[in-house]
Design a protein around this motif. Structure first.
Motif, PDB file in Angstrom:
ATOM      1  N   LYS A 228       0.840  -1.198   0.000  1.00  0.00           N
ATOM      2  CA  LYS A 228       0.000   0.000   0.000  1.00  0.00           C
ATOM      3  C   LYS A 228       0.879   1.254   0.000  1.00  0.00           C
ATOM      4  O   LYS A 228       1.964   1.252   0.570  1.00  0.00           O
ATOM      5  CB  LYS A 228      -0.893   0.022   1.253  1.00  0.00           C
ATOM      6  N   GLY A 229       0.370   2.284  -0.646  1.00  0.00           N
ATOM      7  CA  GLY A 229       1.096   3.543  -0.693  1.00  0.00           C
ATOM      8  C   GLY A 229       0.199   4.628  -1.254  1.00  0.00           C
ATOM      9  O   GLY A 229      -1.016   4.483  -1.293  1.00  0.00           O
ATOM     10  N   ARG A 230       0.834   5.733  -1.730  1.00  0.00           N
ATOM     11  CA  ARG A 230       0.054   6.819  -2.312  1.00  0.00           C
ATOM     12  C   ARG A 230       0.286   6.890  -3.813  1.00  0.00           C
ATOM     13  O   ARG A 230       1.433   6.968  -4.256  1.00  0.00           O
ATOM     14  CB  ARG A 230       0.445   8.155  -1.666  1.00  0.00           C
ATOM     15  N   ASN A 231      -0.794   6.840  -4.559  1.00  0.00           N
ATOM     16  CA  ASN A 231      -0.698   6.931  -6.013  1.00  0.00           C
ATOM     17  C   ASN A 231      -0.315   8.362  -6.395  1.00  0.00           C
ATOM     18  O   ASN A 231      -1.008   9.322  -6.039  1.00  0.00           O
ATOM     19  CB  ASN A 231      -2.056   6.560  -6.640  1.00  0.00           C
ATOM     20  N   PRO A 237      -4.718   7.026  -1.715  1.00  0.00           N
ATOM     21  CA  PRO A 237      -4.138   5.745  -1.292  1.00  0.00           C
ATOM     22  C   PRO A 237      -4.414   4.676  -2.342  1.00  0.00           C
ATOM     23  O   PRO A 237      -5.483   4.674  -2.972  1.00  0.00           O
ATOM     24  CB  PRO A 237      -4.874   5.431   0.018  1.00  0.00           C
ATOM     25  N   ASP A 238      -3.467   3.774  -2.512  1.00  0.00           N
ATOM     26  CA  ASP A 238      -3.613   2.739  -3.543  1.00  0.00           C
ATOM     27  C   ASP A 238      -2.916   1.454  -3.091  1.00  0.00           C
ATOM     28  O   ASP A 238      -2.033   1.489  -2.225  1.00  0.00           O
ATOM     29  CB  ASP A 238      -2.982   3.248  -4.854  1.00  0.00           C
ATOM     30  N   THR A 239      -3.295   0.343  -3.684  1.00  0.00           N
ATOM     31  CA  THR A 239      -2.674  -0.946  -3.388  1.00  0.00           C
ATOM     32  C   THR A 239      -2.247  -1.595  -4.695  1.00  0.00           C
ATOM     33  O   THR A 239      -3.009  -1.604  -5.668  1.00  0.00           O
ATOM     34  CB  THR A 239      -3.684  -1.883  -2.666  1.00  0.00           C
TER      35      THR A 239
END
Length: 335
Positions: A228-231, A237-239
């Protein structure tokens, strides 16, 4: 009134972690080399484990700082604060009157950097400060007998530096230190995921991928991990799902740098000592020794047996303990 006693302390002042060894007690502290402080007032909020938990999660007015960079002091003032906090934590100040301190550092530090480390320790109340080179101390901590006229080779992969050395008769014969180690590998993973997936991940996520998922020799194409992180395109937030093969690709340059440096040290080794290394092998120490597949890859490229130390993360601190037992030998050296 309690009598103050003088104790000898060994400090592995690492880029990623600080370990403290007290003579007669063993390792009494193992914490991340991080200080969290208020940006405006420079007031210290947390040190070590507590500060590490804040890494990448602090509000704007709180900064989590690593005062050590590439094995040397990047921020003198913060290093002193950190050392003071750790020494207080082990109650060294209260129990001991001005201890003698042995500090371990990389092989390629300059006299200026060496003095900075020495001064930081002296200002925390040390009576006498000794400085020893990390690969030598790591070899001793790994149980190698470096006192004989035979070669011992060690590759110590820490947080900021990889120190490679061939030792004989209690000294370094050939050595090389490169600023590629655990932290650089974390940054490789962050960069790779950012470039390929436009996803920004933090240091702690990158470290988790390196420690629990990476395989730099024989990655499983089917092995996947969700992260997971930041797009960076949407800001949300994105996976994503990554494979072991991708992480091997991300770490290729760093791993090749370590292989190249080890090859260079072996090429500079006196021929009389080369045979010893073929017989005994090379010992891997430091956190990087635990990177899955690295020992096999080194063995394949260097054509020499590779052995992982029994406790790679604590070798330097354990070695400092052995040297403190023979403090007279340190006293005789010119520091």
């Amino acid at each position: 009134m309690m009598k103050m006693i003088s104790k000898d302390i060994g400090i592995d002042l690492g880029t990623a972690n600080v370990l403290i060894y007290i003579k007669g007690k063993g390792i009494v502290l193992d914490e991340p080399s991080i200080v969290a402080l208020e940006a405006d007032t420079k007031r210290v909020i947390a040190v070590g484990k507590e500060a590490n938990e804040m890494l990448g999660r602090t509000p704007g007015k709180v900064k989590a700082i690593r005062p050590m960079k590439d094995g040397v002091i990047a921020d003198f003032e913060i290093t002193e604060i950190m050392l003071n906090a750790f020494i207080k934590k082990i109650k060294a100040k209260r129990l001991f009157s001005r201890p003698r301190v042995l500090i371990c550092c990389p092989t390629n530090i300059t006299p200026v950097e060496r003095n900075a480390i020495k001064e930081a320790a002296e200002r925390t109340g040390a009576r006498r400060v000794y400085i020893e080179e990390e690969p030598k101390v790591a070899a001793i901590g790994a149980g190698m007998d470096i006192s004989k006229p035979t070669a011992n080779m060690v590759i110590d992969i820490g947080g900021g530096t990889t120190d490679i050395a061939i030792l004989s008769l209690n000294d370094i014969v050939v050595s090389e230190s490169v600023k590629v180690a655990g932290n650089a590998m974390d940054q490789d993973i962050i960069r790779y995921i950012k470039t390929k997936y436009h996803l920004l991940i933090g240091d702690l996520t990158a470290e988790e991928i390196k420690c629990n998922f990476a395989n730099v020799n024989d990655p499983d194409k089917k092995e996947k991990m969700e992260i997971k992180g930041r797009n960076l395109l949407t800001g949300l937030p994105d996976t994503i799902t990554i494979t072991q093969l991708e992480i091997k690709e991300a770490l290729t340059d760093s791993v090749n740098t370590i292989i190249k440096s080890a090859t260079s040290v072996l090429e500079d080794c006196p021929p009389e000592l080369s045979g010893d290394i073929v017989d005994k092998g090379i010992v891997l120490t430091g956190g990087g020794a635990l990177l899955t597949g690295l020992s096999d890859l080194l063995e394949e490229n260097l054509k020499v047996p590779i052995l992982i130390a029994e406790s790679p993360l604590t070798c330097v601190a354990e070695g400092a303990g052995v040297l403190l037992e023979n403090i007279k030998a340190l006293e005789e050296k010119d520091y």
